[in-house]
Design a protein around this motif. Structure first.
Motif, PDB file in Angstrom:
ATOM      1  N   ASP A 182      38.881  59.587  55.348  1.00  0.00           N
ATOM      2  CA  ASP A 182      37.435  59.444  55.197  1.00  0.00           C
ATOM      3  C   ASP A 182      36.907  60.688  54.500  1.00  0.00           C
ATOM      4  O   ASP A 182      37.620  61.685  54.342  1.00  0.00           O
ATOM      5  CB  ASP A 182      36.746  59.252  56.560  1.00  0.00           C
ATOM      6  N   TYR A 183      35.667  60.624  54.050  1.00  0.00           N
ATOM      7  CA  TYR A 183      35.106  61.739  53.292  1.00  0.00           C
ATOM      8  C   TYR A 183      34.553  62.850  54.163  1.00  0.00           C
ATOM      9  O   TYR A 183      33.955  63.801  53.651  1.00  0.00           O
ATOM     10  CB  TYR A 183      34.080  61.216  52.275  1.00  0.00           C
ATOM     11  N   ARG A 184      34.794  62.770  55.471  1.00  0.00           N
ATOM     12  CA  ARG A 184      34.559  63.925  56.345  1.00  0.00           C
ATOM     13  C   ARG A 184      35.760  64.865  56.325  1.00  0.00           C
ATOM     14  O   ARG A 184      35.717  65.925  56.931  1.00  0.00           O
ATOM     15  CB  ARG A 184      34.285  63.453  57.768  1.00  0.00           C
ATOM     16  N   GLY A 185      36.826  64.460  55.631  1.00  0.00           N
ATOM     17  CA  GLY A 185      37.999  65.311  55.472  1.00  0.00           C
ATOM     18  C   GLY A 185      39.075  65.103  56.514  1.00  0.00           C
ATOM     19  O   GLY A 185      39.945  65.954  56.672  1.00  0.00           O
ATOM     20  N   THR A 186      39.070  63.974  57.221  1.00  0.00           N
ATOM     21  CA  THR A 186      40.134  63.678  58.178  1.00  0.00           C
ATOM     22  C   THR A 186      41.431  63.424  57.406  1.00  0.00           C
ATOM     23  O   THR A 186      41.475  62.525  56.564  1.00  0.00           O
ATOM     24  CB  THR A 186      39.789  62.432  59.014  1.00  0.00           C
ATOM     25  N   PRO A 187      42.478  64.188  57.665  1.00  0.00           N
ATOM     26  CA  PRO A 187      43.670  64.074  56.820  1.00  0.00           C
ATOM     27  C   PRO A 187      44.547  62.879  57.178  1.00  0.00           C
ATOM     28  O   PRO A 187      44.576  62.421  58.321  1.00  0.00           O
ATOM     29  CB  PRO A 187      44.419  65.386  57.097  1.00  0.00           C
ATOM     30  N   THR A 188      45.264  62.395  56.186  1.00  0.00           N
ATOM     31  CA  THR A 188      46.346  61.437  56.411  1.00  0.00           C
ATOM     32  C   THR A 188      47.583  62.202  56.903  1.00  0.00           C
ATOM     33  O   THR A 188      47.581  63.439  56.971  1.00  0.00           O
ATOM     34  CB  THR A 188      46.705  60.702  55.115  1.00  0.00           C
ATOM     35  N   GLY A 189      48.650  61.477  57.194  1.00  0.00           N
ATOM     36  CA  GLY A 189      49.895  62.133  57.590  1.00  0.00           C
ATOM     37  C   GLY A 189      50.465  63.010  56.500  1.00  0.00           C
ATOM     38  O   GLY A 189      51.218  63.957  56.780  1.00  0.00           O
ATOM     39  N   PHE A 190      50.137  62.725  55.273  1.00  0.00           N
ATOM     40  CA  PHE A 190      50.498  63.576  54.132  1.00  0.00           C
ATOM     41  C   PHE A 190      49.510  64.724  53.986  1.00  0.00           C
ATOM     42  O   PHE A 190      49.872  65.892  53.851  1.00  0.00           O
ATOM     43  CB  PHE A 190      50.561  62.704  52.879  1.00  0.00           C
TER      44      PHE A 190
END
Length: 350
Positions: free
Chosen positions: A324-332
């Protein structure tokens, strides 16, 4: 009496430049800058497809301050912005998506990123000859439009010295002589034959309008191969060239030969991993590459800061750094975020 001084000479104004094998900023000999950041994809395709400018919740507007602050929270100092040749020049683009509206939104976005304390890399990502729409990554940019793109673009940003220009995203399926001097590209994949512009022609186009920003030049094989970069280095009267390299774990990993070419090139000019990624939704590969980069002063920008979406970006297809554009990262993405935060805030425009 001194007339019409360059704004970059003003006290405190950014003056990013090449000094030997480093990028530096600041007065005098300056301080070394390692670019650490992300790519922000969207401006290269939304316009030509006709549904917006950005790939975001509000595609007709630039990223809002909260979205840019989320990027900054990862302790980055640079954003690479891919662009579309047709949309900038106002040719072959849908109504309202090319020319002045596109140029204005690019300029606003650059200003917003600078206001947040970020360097910006502006990248000619897609190009096409004649009346063909710029929707794919051709082997090399076309001589029909690419030199005009860079003359126009460099003129618009002549006095912005917190910028780098990435002359062409990913050259591929050509040799080094074509890379340097241009060549005839045969017809293929639904595309007509065309005359490609070489890197020397693009360097000359930028310098012809008086722009002196550092210029990034990607190597062969989708900017993966730097083995012949030094031997075919274009002439730049300002000596402001940077080698750009792209590598992805699982897709195009940079092994022993690739790393040797990167380090050899870095003894001549600065090197930046303009796109760094991993397609298994993990981060062990990028962790190794970031450690190599940190040890040798190589910059790197993760691909890409575009949120996972149904039928679009994913952790393995893109790959996407965020959910999401709040900056929650993916596993990568978590690997990039945590590595950057462990290093602490990098040098910003000064």
């Amino acid at each position: 009496m001194v007339c019409c001084a360059d704004p970059a000479a003003a006290i405190g104004a950014p003056n990013l430049r090449v000094r030997g094998g480093d990028l530096v900023d600041g007065p005098g000999r300056g301080h070394v800058v390692q670019l650490r950041g992300v790519n922000r994809s969207g401006l290269e395709y939304a316009c030509i497809q006709g549904w917006g400018f950005f790939d975001s919740p509000h595609p007709d507007r630039i990223d809002d301050p909260a979205m840019i602050a989320a990027m900054k929270s990862w302790d980055i100092n640079a954003v690479r912005v891919p662009l579309n040749e047709d949309c900038w020049l106002g040719i072959n683009a849908p109504p309202g998506r090319g020319g002045a509206p596109y140029r204005r939104i690019v300029e606003r976005y650059v200003a917003a990123l600078h206001a947040a304390g970020l360097y910006v890399i502006l990248d000619l990502h897609v190009a096409a000859p004649g009346s063909v729409k710029s929707q794919s990554i051709d082997p090399m940019p076309d001589s029909d439009h690419a030199p005009a793109f860079w003359r126009s673009f460099a003129r618009a940003f002549t006095h912005d010295h917190a910028l780098l220009f990435d002359l062409y995203n990913e050259p591929h399926d050509i040799g080094w002589s074509c890379w340097l001097a241009g060549c005839e590209i045969p017809a293929g994949s639904g595309q007509p034959a065309y005359r490609a512009a070489g890197m020397q022609q693009l360097v000359d186009a930028v310098r012809a309008v008086g722009a002196r920003q550092p210029l990034m030049l990607g190597g062969l094989s989708w900017s993966f191969d730097l083995s012949g970069w030094v031997a075919h280095e274009p002439r730049d009267p300002r000596h402001q060239l940077v080698a750009a390299e792209h590598n992805y774990g699982g897709l195009a990993p940079c092994g022993g030969g690739c790393r040797a070419a990167v380090l050899a090139t870095g003894r001549r000019v600065p090197v930046v991993f303009g796109e760094l990624g991993e397609t298994d939704c993990r981060h062990s590969y990028i962790e190794a590459m970031m450690s190599l980069a940190d040890a040798h002063g190589i910059g790197y920008l993760g691909w890409t800061w575009d949120a996972v979406s149904s039928g679009g970006w994913s952790c393995t297809g893109g790959p996407s750094l965020i959910t999401d554009y709040r900056g929650t990262p993916t596993g990568f993405g978590v690997g990039l975020r945590d590595h950057l935060r462990a290093l602490g805030p990098p040098a910003a425009p000064s």
